[in-house]
Scaffold this motif. Structure first.
Motif, PDB file in Angstrom:
ATOM      1  N   ALA A  15       0.826  -1.210   0.000  1.00  0.00           N
ATOM      2  CA  ALA A  15       0.000   0.000   0.000  1.00  0.00           C
ATOM      3  C   ALA A  15       0.862   1.264   0.000  1.00  0.00           C
ATOM      4  O   ALA A  15       0.580   2.230  -0.712  1.00  0.00           O
ATOM      5  CB  ALA A  15      -0.929  -0.009   1.201  1.00  0.00           C
ATOM      6  N   GLU A 324     -11.367  -1.139   0.248  1.00  0.00           N
ATOM      7  CA  GLU A 324     -10.267  -1.624   1.100  1.00  0.00           C
ATOM      8  C   GLU A 324      -8.931  -1.092   0.597  1.00  0.00           C
ATOM      9  O   GLU A 324      -8.103  -0.632   1.376  1.00  0.00           O
ATOM     10  CB  GLU A 324     -10.241  -3.157   1.105  1.00  0.00           C
ATOM     11  N   HIS A 325      -8.745  -1.147  -0.720  1.00  0.00           N
ATOM     12  CA  HIS A 325      -7.479  -0.641  -1.272  1.00  0.00           C
ATOM     13  C   HIS A 325      -7.323   0.845  -0.968  1.00  0.00           C
ATOM     14  O   HIS A 325      -6.239   1.299  -0.594  1.00  0.00           O
ATOM     15  CB  HIS A 325      -7.419  -0.876  -2.781  1.00  0.00           C
ATOM     16  N   GLU A 328      -6.429   1.281   2.708  1.00  0.00           N
ATOM     17  CA  GLU A 328      -5.038   0.872   2.967  1.00  0.00           C
ATOM     18  C   GLU A 328      -4.057   1.954   2.496  1.00  0.00           C
ATOM     19  O   GLU A 328      -3.019   2.167   3.095  1.00  0.00           O
ATOM     20  CB  GLU A 328      -4.703  -0.412   2.191  1.00  0.00           C
TER      21      GLU A 328
END
Ligand SMILES: Cc1cc2nc3c(=O)[nH]c(=O)nc-3n(C[C@H](O)[C@H](O)[C@H](O)COP(=O)(O)OP(=O)(O)OC[C@H]3O[C@@H](n4cnc5c(N)ncnc54)[C@H](O)[C@@H]3O)c2cc1C
Length: 470
Positions: A15, A324-325, A328
Motif C-alpha cells: 500500500a 479496502e485498497h 489501505e
C-alpha cells in the motif's frame, strides 16, 4: 484432498509503495496459483456461476481447463462469450455476479473466478503466437458510434461475421471509459490498446476525433452508405449538486479530473495537460468512480484525501475491494456527511490576490439515516446545526453521470427516456429509429463494463438478423 477455505491471495504492490505510483496495484496470479485456485472449483452439476455472469461465460469449463494446464483452451472457452476477458478479469464486480452464486461460497470463500479469468487472458496475451482466422466479407457496412466496451464488442462481433465496420470515436484514443476513466493502476492501458489492435486485424476501421452529432450526424452516416448504426456513446455528462461554490477554480467533475490524469497523462512531467496537484482534496460520492478519483489524487501527491459520502460505510456503492485498497492507501472517509457549500478565497482588501476565486474549503453537514427509500437504501437525514468546514483546495464531484443529449438532439425519431437514456427493445437493442440500435451506458445510464459488453453482443446479433432480412 481438503479444500482450501480461502481464495488464493492476489499478489499486490504494498500500500505504501503503490499510493505514490501509477503502476498496477494487483499483480496477477502465477500459473501455479491459478491452477491451485482452479482446483477449489467443485465442478457442480447445476453451474449457478454461469447464470451469475451477465454474458453467461461457461465458467466451469474454462476453470476445468485451467486445472489441467490448458490455458489457451480456457481462453478459447471464455472468448466464445466475452471479447474483453483481460478487462473483465480486472474490473468486473464478480462478488455480486458469478462469485456470489458459487456453490463453494455457501460454506467457504467462493472460487476466485475473476482472478483466474484475468490470469487466462494475460497468459494468452503474453503467449499466443497463432494467426487469427479472417472472415470472408459479406459486403454490408455498419457504423458504430463510440469505442467503449459496448461499441468495441458490437464492432468485433460484426467484423467476425464479415461486416465492414467503422467505429467513430469523439476522443483521440479508442476505449471509452476503459482509457479515459478507469485509472492505469487498476487497468493498464496497453491491455485496452491490445484489444483495439485485435479488432483492427479483423478489419474494423477506427476513426477518432469524430463527434457524431457535430462532425457528422446519424442520418449522414446512412447517406454515406452505412446500412445500420449502433450507438454506444456512454453516459459521460457529469452531474453537479447545484450548491454554492461549484464554479470556483479547483472544482472538477470526476470525469474531467480522471480524463486529465489518465488519458492526457497529466501526472507525467512532460504532459501538456495541467491538473491540480492539491495537498488536501475532497471527493464527493461513494461509487467506484469516487474511489478512482480519490486514489488518483493521492498518487498526484495529495497528503489528505477525503471521501465525502452521505450514507454509512454499509451503503457505500463502490466495490469492497476498491474501498479496502483506498483505505489501505490512506484515503479518509467522511461518512454520513453532505456538502452544503464549497468555500472560496475572496480577499476584499486585495482584489488582485492570486488566491481569489480558488477553493479554500468545503462546508459539510452531518447526517443520520432515516427510512429506506424505494431501492431499500436508508435515506440520509441532515442534522440541523451540525455544519463544519474542512480545509481543502480541490473538490472532485463524483455523484453520477448521464447520457450526453447530443445524439438525441441531432437525430430525428430517436426516443429517449426522462433520464436521457435511449429507449431500446431489450432483446435486440433496436431503437425507435429504423436501422439504429443502441446499448451500454447510453441506454441504461452509468452501469458496468460487462453489461455494456452484453448489450453490444445483443445488438450485433440483432443487426446481423436485420441486415440479412433487408
Ligand atoms: C472512473 C470509472 C470507473 C469505473 N469502474 C468500473 C469498474 O470497476 N467495473 C465496471 O464494471 N464498470 C466500471 N465503470 C463503468 C463502466 O466503465 C461503464 O459502464 C462502461 O464503460 C460503459 O461502456 P459504454 O461502451 O456504454 O460507454 P463508454 O465506455 O462511456 O464509451 C462511450 C464512448 O463513446 C464516445 N462518444 C460519446 N459521444 C460520442 C459522439 N457523439 N460521437 C462519437 N463518440 C462519442 C465517448 O468518447 C466514449 O469513448 C467505471 C466508470 C468510470 C467512469
Amino acid at each position: 484432498m481438503a479444500i482450501n477455505p480461502k481464495k488464493h491471495e492476489m499478489p499486490v504492490q504494498s500500500a505504501e509503495e503503490r499510493a505514490r505510483n501509477f503502476g498496477e496495484v494487483a499483480l496477477g496470479y502465477t500459473p501455479e496459483i491459478a491452477v491451485a485456485e482452479a482446483q477449489r472449483c467443485l465442478n457442480c452439476k447445476n453451474r449457478p456461476c454461469v447464470d451469475g455472469c451477465p454474458v453467461n461465460i461457461n465458467i466451469p469449463d474454462f476453470i476445468s481447463r485451467v486445472k489441467t494446464g490448458d490455458f489457451e483452451g480456457a481462453y478459447d472457452t471464455i472468448s466464445l462469450s466475452s471479447s474483453l476477458p483481460a478487462v473483465c478479469g480486472r474490473v468486473c464486480p464478480q462478488e455480486t455476479q458469478c462469485e456470489s452464486k458459487c456453490t463453494l461460497g455457501i460454506k467457504f470463500e467462493p472460487v476466485g473466478i475473476g482472478r483466474i479469468e484475468r490470469f487466462v487472458a494475460d497468459w494468452h496475451n503474453a503467449n499466443f503466437k497463432g494467426e487469427i482466422a479472417l472472415p470472408e466479407s459479406n459486403g454490408h457496412r455498419v457504423a458504430v458510434v463510440g469505442s467503449g466496451p459496448s461499441g468495441l464488442t458490437c464492432a468485433g462481433d460484426l467484423a467476425k461475421k464479415g461486416y465492414k465496420v467503422t467505429v467513430f470515436e469523439a476522443l483521440h484514443t479508442a476505449g471509452g471509459v476503459l482509457v479515459y476513466g478507469i485509472p492505469e493502476f487498476r487497468l493498464p492501458k496497453d491491455i485496452v490498446s491490445k484489444e483495439v489492435e485485435t479488432l483492427k486485424k479483423y478489419g474494423v476501421e477506427i476513426k477518432t476525433n469524430v463527434v457524431i452529432g457535430k462532425t457528422l450526424t446519424v442520418d449522414e452516416l446512412f447517406e454515406d452508405g452505412f446500412e445500420a448504426v449502433f450507438v454506444g456513446s456512454g453516459a459521460g455528462l457529469p452531474r453537479f449538486m447545484s450548491i454554492k461554490g461549484e464554479s470556483l477554480k479547483g472544482v472538477y467533475s470526476a470525469n474531467e479530473f480522471l480524463t486529465r490524469a489518465n488519458l492526457m497523462k497529466a501526472y507525467k512531467k512532460d504532459s501538456q495537460t495541467p491538473v491540480m496537484h492539491a495537498e488536501n482534496v475532497a471527493v464527493v460520492g461513494g461509487g467506484n468512480v469516487a474511489m478512482d478519483a480519490a486514489r488518483t489524487a493521492l498518487r498526484l501527491g495529495a497528503k489528505n484525501v477525503y471521501i465525502v459520502y452521505r450514507r454509512s460505510m454499509t451503503e457505500l456503492p463502490a466495490r469492497r475491494e476498491e474501498v479496502e485498497h483506498a483505505e489501505e492507501e490512506g484515503v479518509k472517509f467522511e461518512i454520513l456527511r453532505n456538502p452544503v457549500e464549497i468555500l472560496g478565497y475572496n480577499n476584499p482588501e486585495n482584489p488582485r490576490d492570486q488566491k481569489n476565486g480558488f477553493v479554500r474549503g468545503i462546508k459539510l453537514i452531518k447526517c443520520g439515516l432515516g427510512e429506506p427509500d424505494e431501492r431499500g437504501r436508508r435515506k440520509p437525514v441532515e442534522i440541523e446545526g451540525s455544519e463544519y468546514e474542512l480545509d481543502v483546495e480541490c473538490v472532485i464531484m463524483s455523484i453520477g453521470t448521464s447520457p450526453n443529449p447530443l445524439i438525441k438532439s441531432t437525430t430525428a425519431g430517436l426516443d429517449v427516456n426522462g433520464r436521457g437514456g435511449i429507449i431500446v427493445e431489450e432483446s435486440t437493442g433496436a431503437t425507435s429509429k429504423q436501422g439504429v440500435f443502441a446499448g451500454g451506458d447510453a441506454v441504461t445510464g452509468a452501469a458496468t463494463v460487462i453489461l455494456a459488453m452484453g448489450a453490444g453482443k445483443t445488438a450485433a446479433k440483432a443487426i446481423d438478423e436485420y441486415l440479412l432480412k433487408n
